[in-house]
Scaffold this motif. Structure first.
Motif, PDB file in Angstrom:
ATOM      1  N   VAL A  16      18.363  30.364  21.109  1.00 21.37           N
ATOM      2  CA  VAL A  16      17.004  30.912  21.168  1.00 21.37           C
ATOM      3  C   VAL A  16      16.795  31.864  20.000  1.00 21.37           C
ATOM      4  N   ARG A  17      15.635  31.786  19.392  1.00 25.73           N
ATOM      5  CA  ARG A  17      15.304  32.700  18.290  1.00 25.73           C
ATOM      6  C   ARG A  17      15.053  34.094  18.831  1.00 25.73           C
ATOM      7  N   VAL A  18      15.521  35.089  18.081  1.00 26.26           N
ATOM      8  CA  VAL A  18      15.334  36.490  18.448  1.00 26.26           C
ATOM      9  C   VAL A  18      14.720  37.214  17.269  1.00 26.26           C
ATOM     10  N   ARG A  19      13.721  38.018  17.561  1.00 27.95           N
ATOM     11  CA  ARG A  19      13.062  38.844  16.547  1.00 27.95           C
ATOM     12  C   ARG A  19      13.252  40.302  16.946  1.00 27.95           C
ATOM     13  N   LEU A  20      13.719  41.122  16.013  1.00 29.70           N
ATOM     14  CA  LEU A  20      13.920  42.552  16.262  1.00 29.70           C
ATOM     15  C   LEU A  20      12.738  43.322  15.686  1.00 29.70           C
ATOM     16  N   VAL A  21      12.135  44.173  16.511  1.00 27.34           N
ATOM     17  CA  VAL A  21      10.997  44.970  16.065  1.00 27.34           C
ATOM     18  C   VAL A  21      11.190  46.416  16.487  1.00 27.34           C
ATOM     19  N   ALA A  22      10.582  47.309  15.739  1.00 32.91           N
ATOM     20  CA  ALA A  22      10.620  48.736  16.074  1.00 32.91           C
ATOM     21  C   ALA A  22       9.231  49.309  15.863  1.00 32.91           C
ATOM     22  N   GLY A  23       8.923  50.332  16.641  1.00 29.68           N
ATOM     23  CA  GLY A  23       7.611  50.966  16.510  1.00 29.68           C
ATOM     24  C   GLY A  23       6.539  50.098  17.133  1.00 29.68           C
ATOM     25  N   THR A  24       5.462  49.874  16.404  1.00 33.39           N
ATOM     26  CA  THR A  24       4.355  49.060  16.894  1.00 33.39           C
ATOM     27  C   THR A  24       4.828  47.634  17.104  1.00 33.39           C
ATOM     28  N   GLN A  25       4.546  47.103  18.269  1.00 31.06           N
ATOM     29  CA  GLN A  25       5.018  45.773  18.611  1.00 31.06           C
ATOM     30  C   GLN A  25       3.921  44.739  18.405  1.00 31.06           C
ATOM     31  N   PRO A  26       4.184  43.775  17.537  1.00 32.43           N
ATOM     32  CA  PRO A  26       3.185  42.729  17.306  1.00 32.43           C
ATOM     33  C   PRO A  26       3.022  41.847  18.537  1.00 32.43           C
ATOM     34  N   GLU A  27       1.930  41.089  18.560  1.00 37.32           N
ATOM     35  CA  GLU A  27       1.710  40.169  19.678  1.00 37.32           C
ATOM     36  C   GLU A  27       2.823  39.143  19.718  1.00 37.32           C
ATOM     37  N   LEU A  28       3.099  38.697  20.911  1.00 38.83           N
ATOM     38  CA  LEU A  28       4.134  37.683  21.083  1.00 38.83           C
ATOM     39  C   LEU A  28       3.556  36.299  20.843  1.00 38.83           C
ATOM     40  N   PRO A  29       4.292  35.464  20.113  1.00 38.78           N
ATOM     41  CA  PRO A  29       3.864  34.063  20.005  1.00 38.78           C
ATOM     42  C   PRO A  29       3.934  33.402  21.377  1.00 38.78           C
ATOM     43  N   GLU A  30       3.230  32.331  21.550  1.00 41.43           N
ATOM     44  CA  GLU A  30       3.222  31.620  22.828  1.00 41.43           C
ATOM     45  C   GLU A  30       4.635  31.165  23.180  1.00 41.43           C
ATOM     46  N   GLY A  31       5.014  31.397  24.422  1.00 46.79           N
ATOM     47  CA  GLY A  31       6.318  30.985  24.904  1.00 46.79           C
ATOM     48  C   GLY A  31       7.427  31.998  24.662  1.00 46.79           C
ATOM     49  N   TRP A  32       7.104  33.114  24.009  1.00 45.60           N
ATOM     50  CA  TRP A  32       8.088  34.165  23.739  1.00 45.60           C
ATOM     51  C   TRP A  32       8.004  35.222  24.832  1.00 45.60           C
ATOM     52  N   VAL A  33       9.096  35.968  25.002  1.00 45.39           N
ATOM     53  CA  VAL A  33       9.123  37.087  25.930  1.00 45.39           C
ATOM     54  C   VAL A  33       9.635  38.326  25.196  1.00 45.39           C
ATOM     55  N   ARG A  34       9.308  39.492  25.739  1.00 41.34           N
ATOM     56  CA  ARG A  34       9.736  40.760  25.129  1.00 41.34           C
ATOM     57  C   ARG A  34      10.806  41.403  25.997  1.00 41.34           C
ATOM     58  N   LEU A  35      11.834  41.904  25.352  1.00 42.61           N
ATOM     59  CA  LEU A  35      12.904  42.634  26.024  1.00 42.61           C
ATOM     60  C   LEU A  35      12.927  44.039  25.448  1.00 42.61           C
ATOM     61  N   GLN A  36      12.799  45.043  26.316  1.00 41.03           N
ATOM     62  CA  GLN A  36      12.837  46.438  25.894  1.00 41.03           C
ATOM     63  C   GLN A  36      14.042  47.098  26.540  1.00 41.03           C
ATOM     64  N   PRO A  37      15.144  47.201  25.804  1.00 39.80           N
ATOM     65  CA  PRO A  37      16.351  47.815  26.366  1.00 39.80           C
ATOM     66  C   PRO A  37      16.094  49.256  26.796  1.00 39.80           C
ATOM     67  N   ARG A  38      16.725  49.653  27.889  1.00 39.30           N
ATOM     68  CA  ARG A  38      16.568  51.021  28.389  1.00 39.30           C
ATOM     69  C   ARG A  38      17.420  52.008  27.598  1.00 39.30           C
TER      70      ARG A  38
END
Length: 85
Positions: A4-26
């Motif tokens: 599965v493709r993974v994208r790492l983002v920080a700060g402002t979170q862009p919209e998710l492409p269709e079929g993607w999910v967001r994981l926010q580690p605690r």
């Protein structure tokens, strides 16, 4: 199993492409939360079967070490990390 493709983002979170999910580690996923991240990420992939996962970090300073962690066993068997944009 395809990875599965993974994208790492920080700060402002862009919209998710269709079929993607967001994981926010605690916790910091590259320091104290590495095992937690492994469990959450693999569970998410197995249960939801997303096209991709966006991992949202509070600070960009952790992206390089998280990228290294995702490239090591066992996570590397499940994911491929997209290059920074």
């Amino acid at each position: 199993m395809s990875r599965v493709r993974v994208r790492l983002v920080a700060g402002t979170q862009p919209e998710l492409p269709e079929g993607w999910v967001r994981l926010q580690p605690r916790n910091c996923p590259c320091c104290v939360g590495r095992v937690e991240l492994q469990v959450e990420l693999v569970r998410l992939i197995r249960e939801q079967k997303p096209r991709g996962v966006q991992i949202a970090l509070p600070e960009a300073s952790h992206i390089a070490s998280l990228r290294r962690a995702l490239g090591e066993w066992p996570l590397a068997e499940y994911v491929v990390v997209e290059p920074d944009r």
